[in-house]
Design a protein around this motif. Structure first.
Motif, PDB file in Angstrom:
ATOM      1  N   GLY A  53       0.910  -1.095  -0.055  1.00 54.81           N
ATOM      2  CA  GLY A  53       0.004  -0.450  -0.055  1.00 54.81           C
ATOM      3  C   GLY A  53       0.779   1.393   0.391  1.00 54.81           C
ATOM      4  N   VAL A  54       2.096   1.311  -0.051  1.00 49.87           N
ATOM      5  CA  VAL A  54       3.064   2.404   0.193  1.00 49.87           C
ATOM      6  C   VAL A  54       3.055   3.303  -0.802  1.00 49.87           C
ATOM      7  CG1 VAL A  54       5.368   2.764   0.333  1.00 49.87           C
ATOM      8  CG2 VAL A  54       4.397   1.753   1.254  1.00 49.87           C
ATOM      9  N   LEU A  55       2.725   2.615  -2.757  1.00 48.09           N
ATOM     10  CA  LEU A  55       2.908   2.738  -3.546  1.00 48.09           C
ATOM     11  C   LEU A  55       1.820   2.556  -4.677  1.00 48.09           C
ATOM     12  CD1 LEU A  55       6.570   1.974  -5.558  1.00 48.09           C
ATOM     13  CD2 LEU A  55       5.701   3.974  -3.757  1.00 48.09           C
ATOM     14  N   ARG A  56       1.078   3.373  -5.687  1.00 45.45           N
ATOM     15  CA  ARG A  56       0.337   2.517  -6.811  1.00 45.45           C
ATOM     16  C   ARG A  56       0.691   3.064  -7.914  1.00 45.45           C
ATOM     17  NH1 ARG A  56      -2.734   8.256  -8.251  1.00 45.45           N
ATOM     18  NH2 ARG A  56      -1.896   9.461  -7.251  1.00 45.45           N
ATOM     19  N   ARG A  57       0.766   1.928  -8.707  1.00 51.13           N
ATOM     20  CA  ARG A  57       0.291   2.277 -10.145  1.00 51.13           C
ATOM     21  C   ARG A  57      -0.844   2.552 -10.996  1.00 51.13           C
ATOM     22  NH1 ARG A  57       3.266  -3.385 -10.126  1.00 51.13           N
ATOM     23  NH2 ARG A  57       1.653  -3.918  -8.532  1.00 51.13           N
ATOM     24  N   ARG A  58      -0.366   3.249 -12.310  1.00 54.31           N
ATOM     25  CA  ARG A  58      -1.564   3.869 -12.493  1.00 54.31           C
ATOM     26  C   ARG A  58      -1.640   3.479 -14.589  1.00 54.31           C
ATOM     27  NH1 ARG A  58      -1.201   9.228 -13.529  1.00 54.31           N
ATOM     28  NH2 ARG A  58       0.494  10.342 -11.957  1.00 54.31           N
ATOM     29  N   VAL A  59      -2.745   3.771 -14.898  1.00 54.08           N
ATOM     30  CA  VAL A  59      -1.949   3.843 -16.689  1.00 54.08           C
ATOM     31  C   VAL A  59      -2.312   5.150 -17.058  1.00 54.08           C
ATOM     32  CG1 VAL A  59      -3.353   3.257 -18.598  1.00 54.08           C
ATOM     33  CG2 VAL A  59      -3.284   1.827 -17.127  1.00 54.08           C
ATOM     34  N   ASP A  60      -0.626   5.295 -17.872  1.00 53.33           N
ATOM     35  CA  ASP A  60      -0.873   6.522 -18.786  1.00 53.33           C
ATOM     36  C   ASP A  60      -1.602   7.011 -19.444  1.00 53.33           C
ATOM     37  OD1 ASP A  60       0.638   8.454 -19.519  1.00 53.33           O
ATOM     38  OD2 ASP A  60       2.791   8.087 -20.176  1.00 53.33           O
ATOM     39  N   PRO A  61      -2.087   7.713 -19.482  1.00 53.60           N
ATOM     40  CA  PRO A  61      -3.289   8.793 -19.997  1.00 53.60           C
ATOM     41  C   PRO A  61      -2.683   8.823 -21.627  1.00 53.60           C
ATOM     42  CG  PRO A  61      -3.175  10.332 -18.580  1.00 53.60           C
ATOM     43  CD  PRO A  61      -2.262   8.773 -18.310  1.00 53.60           C
ATOM     44  N   ALA A  62      -1.827   8.990 -21.248  1.00 58.28           N
ATOM     45  CA  ALA A  62      -0.967   9.475 -22.934  1.00 58.28           C
ATOM     46  C   ALA A  62      -0.207   8.299 -23.888  1.00 58.28           C
ATOM     47  CB  ALA A  62       0.831  10.418 -22.944  1.00 58.28           C
ATOM     48  N   ASP A  63       0.245   6.734 -23.133  1.00 59.25           N
ATOM     49  CA  ASP A  63       0.398   6.023 -23.575  1.00 59.25           C
ATOM     50  C   ASP A  63      -0.209   4.407 -22.731  1.00 59.25           C
ATOM     51  OD1 ASP A  63       1.679   3.695 -24.183  1.00 59.25           O
ATOM     52  OD2 ASP A  63       3.406   4.327 -24.262  1.00 59.25           O
ATOM     53  N   ARG A  64      -1.472   4.049 -23.095  1.00 59.29           N
ATOM     54  CA  ARG A  64      -2.011   3.069 -21.878  1.00 59.29           C
ATOM     55  C   ARG A  64      -0.760   1.792 -22.161  1.00 59.29           C
ATOM     56  NH1 ARG A  64      -6.516   4.796 -20.344  1.00 59.29           N
ATOM     57  NH2 ARG A  64      -7.067   2.111 -19.758  1.00 59.29           N
ATOM     58  N   ARG A  65      -0.289   1.149 -22.551  1.00 63.64           N
ATOM     59  CA  ARG A  65       1.172  -0.056 -22.371  1.00 63.64           C
ATOM     60  C   ARG A  65       1.716   0.460 -21.260  1.00 63.64           C
ATOM     61  NH1 ARG A  65       3.934   0.463 -28.190  1.00 63.64           N
ATOM     62  NH2 ARG A  65       3.555   2.298 -27.196  1.00 63.64           N
ATOM     63  N   ARG A  66       2.582   2.343 -20.951  1.00 66.07           N
ATOM     64  CA  ARG A  66       2.849   2.540 -19.711  1.00 66.07           C
ATOM     65  C   ARG A  66       2.438   2.481 -18.030  1.00 66.07           C
ATOM     66  NH1 ARG A  66       6.943   7.537 -20.970  1.00 66.07           N
ATOM     67  NH2 ARG A  66       5.287   7.852 -19.665  1.00 66.07           N
ATOM     68  N   ARG A  67       2.860   2.149 -17.264  1.00 68.95           N
ATOM     69  CA  ARG A  67       2.239   2.621 -15.548  1.00 68.95           C
ATOM     70  C   ARG A  67       3.025   3.642 -15.212  1.00 68.95           C
ATOM     71  NH1 ARG A  67      -0.615   0.045 -18.151  1.00 68.95           N
ATOM     72  NH2 ARG A  67      -1.844  -1.912 -17.989  1.00 68.95           N
ATOM     73  N   ILE A  68       2.578   4.328 -14.720  1.00 76.54           N
ATOM     74  CA  ILE A  68       2.693   5.601 -14.038  1.00 76.54           C
ATOM     75  C   ILE A  68       3.093   4.813 -12.696  1.00 76.54           C
ATOM     76  CG2 ILE A  68       2.396   7.628 -12.936  1.00 76.54           C
ATOM     77  CD1 ILE A  68       3.625   7.508 -16.297  1.00 76.54           C
ATOM     78  N   VAL A  69       4.156   5.173 -11.427  1.00 76.69           N
ATOM     79  CA  VAL A  69       4.302   4.659 -10.065  1.00 76.69           C
ATOM     80  C   VAL A  69       4.220   6.307  -9.549  1.00 76.69           C
ATOM     81  CG1 VAL A  69       6.138   3.567  -8.713  1.00 76.69           C
ATOM     82  CG2 VAL A  69       5.283   3.052 -11.234  1.00 76.69           C
ATOM     83  N   ASP A  70       3.658   5.649  -8.549  1.00 79.25           N
ATOM     84  CA  ASP A  70       3.444   7.448  -7.301  1.00 79.25           C
ATOM     85  C   ASP A  70       3.138   6.928  -5.830  1.00 79.25           C
ATOM     86  OD1 ASP A  70       3.513   9.115  -6.484  1.00 79.25           O
ATOM     87  OD2 ASP A  70       1.088  10.204  -7.407  1.00 79.25           O
ATOM     88  N   LEU A  71       3.540   7.650  -5.388  1.00 84.74           N
ATOM     89  CA  LEU A  71       2.938   7.054  -3.448  1.00 84.74           C
ATOM     90  C   LEU A  71       1.759   6.684  -2.782  1.00 84.74           C
ATOM     91  CD1 LEU A  71       5.364   9.796  -1.577  1.00 84.74           C
ATOM     92  CD2 LEU A  71       5.842   7.580  -1.836  1.00 84.74           C
ATOM     93  N   GLY A  72       1.537   6.118  -2.529  1.00 82.82           N
ATOM     94  CA  GLY A  72      -0.067   5.706  -2.311  1.00 82.82           C
ATOM     95  C   GLY A  72      -0.797   6.904  -1.497  1.00 82.82           C
ATOM     96  N   ASP A  73      -2.093   7.317  -1.616  1.00 78.44           N
ATOM     97  CA  ASP A  73      -2.626   7.804  -0.758  1.00 78.44           C
ATOM     98  C   ASP A  73      -2.374   7.517   0.849  1.00 78.44           C
ATOM     99  OD1 ASP A  73      -3.302   9.766  -3.630  1.00 78.44           O
ATOM    100  OD2 ASP A  73      -5.404   8.981  -3.932  1.00 78.44           O
ATOM    101  N   ASP A  74      -2.765   6.914   0.830  1.00 81.09           N
ATOM    102  CA  ASP A  74      -2.846   6.696   2.243  1.00 81.09           C
ATOM    103  C   ASP A  74      -1.456   6.838   3.457  1.00 81.09           C
ATOM    104  OD1 ASP A  74      -5.518   6.105   1.559  1.00 81.09           O
ATOM    105  OD2 ASP A  74      -4.993   3.947   2.413  1.00 81.09           O
ATOM    106  N   LEU A  75      -0.525   6.577   2.511  1.00 80.12           N
ATOM    107  CA  LEU A  75       1.054   6.817   3.588  1.00 80.12           C
ATOM    108  C   LEU A  75       1.355   7.315   2.795  1.00 80.12           C
ATOM    109  CD1 LEU A  75       1.908   2.888   3.558  1.00 80.12           C
ATOM    110  CD2 LEU A  75       1.206   4.106   4.734  1.00 80.12           C
ATOM    111  N   ARG A  76       1.470   8.367   2.066  1.00 77.94           N
ATOM    112  CA  ARG A  76       1.018   9.671   1.123  1.00 77.94           C
ATOM    113  C   ARG A  76       1.933  11.143   2.961  1.00 77.94           C
ATOM    114  NH1 ARG A  76       2.724  12.697  -3.221  1.00 77.94           N
ATOM    115  NH2 ARG A  76       1.241  11.048  -4.562  1.00 77.94           N
TER     116      ARG A  76
END
Length: 144
Positions: free
Chosen positions: A69-92
């Motif tokens: 739950g530390v990080l979250r991955r989401r689809v890159d809207p510019a290229d749906r094959r890529r995943r963007i990694v960011d800090l998870g909202d709960d632990l940010r």
């Protein structure tokens, strides 16, 4: 010789907040989290390049931290094959409070320097790490 023990001692005085204390984070995890704090959301490839490790290593770290739950991955809207990694909202907030002083300190110290001066400092620190590893017989690519 006096600077590094003081730096390590100062860093160790920044205890992890209760929300992340039980997650058993390693120095590589902290480097990845600090990178996301410094530069915002990134792809696995971008993280690998900035951390100077293989994309598979970053992918494993991201999977591990996402599972906790530390990080979250989401689809890159510019290229749906890529995943963007960011800090998870709960632990940010907890991670930010913990690591932000170090991030701000690096920005304060390195910000006024030219790119060449920053590169010199980074190269000197990397050379020191490699020399310690060589002299001590420890493989610098092994996880801490």
């Amino acid at each position: 010789m006096l600077v590094f023990p003081r730096l390590v001692g100062r860093i160790k005085k920044l205890p992890p907040p209760p929300a992340v204390r039980s997650l058993e984070l390693t120095p590589r995890h902290l480097a990845l989290l600090s990178m996301l704090l410094l530069d915002g959301p990134l792809t696995v490839s971008e993280l690998a390049e900035r951390l100077s490790v293989a994309p598979t290593t970053v992918s494993l770290l991201v999977s591990e931290l996402a599972g906790k739950g530390v990080l979250r991955r989401r689809v890159d809207p510019a290229d749906r094959r890529r995943r963007i990694v960011d800090l998870g909202d709960d632990l940010r907030p907890a991670v930010t409070r913990w690591l932000a002083p170090g991030v701000r300190a690096w920005r304060e110290v390195l910000g006024p320097l030219s790119p060449a001066e920053r590169r010199l400092i980074v190269d000197a620190l990397l050379a020191y790490e490699a020399a310690v590893a060589r002299i001590s017989g420890v493989d610098p690519s092994e996880p801490e």
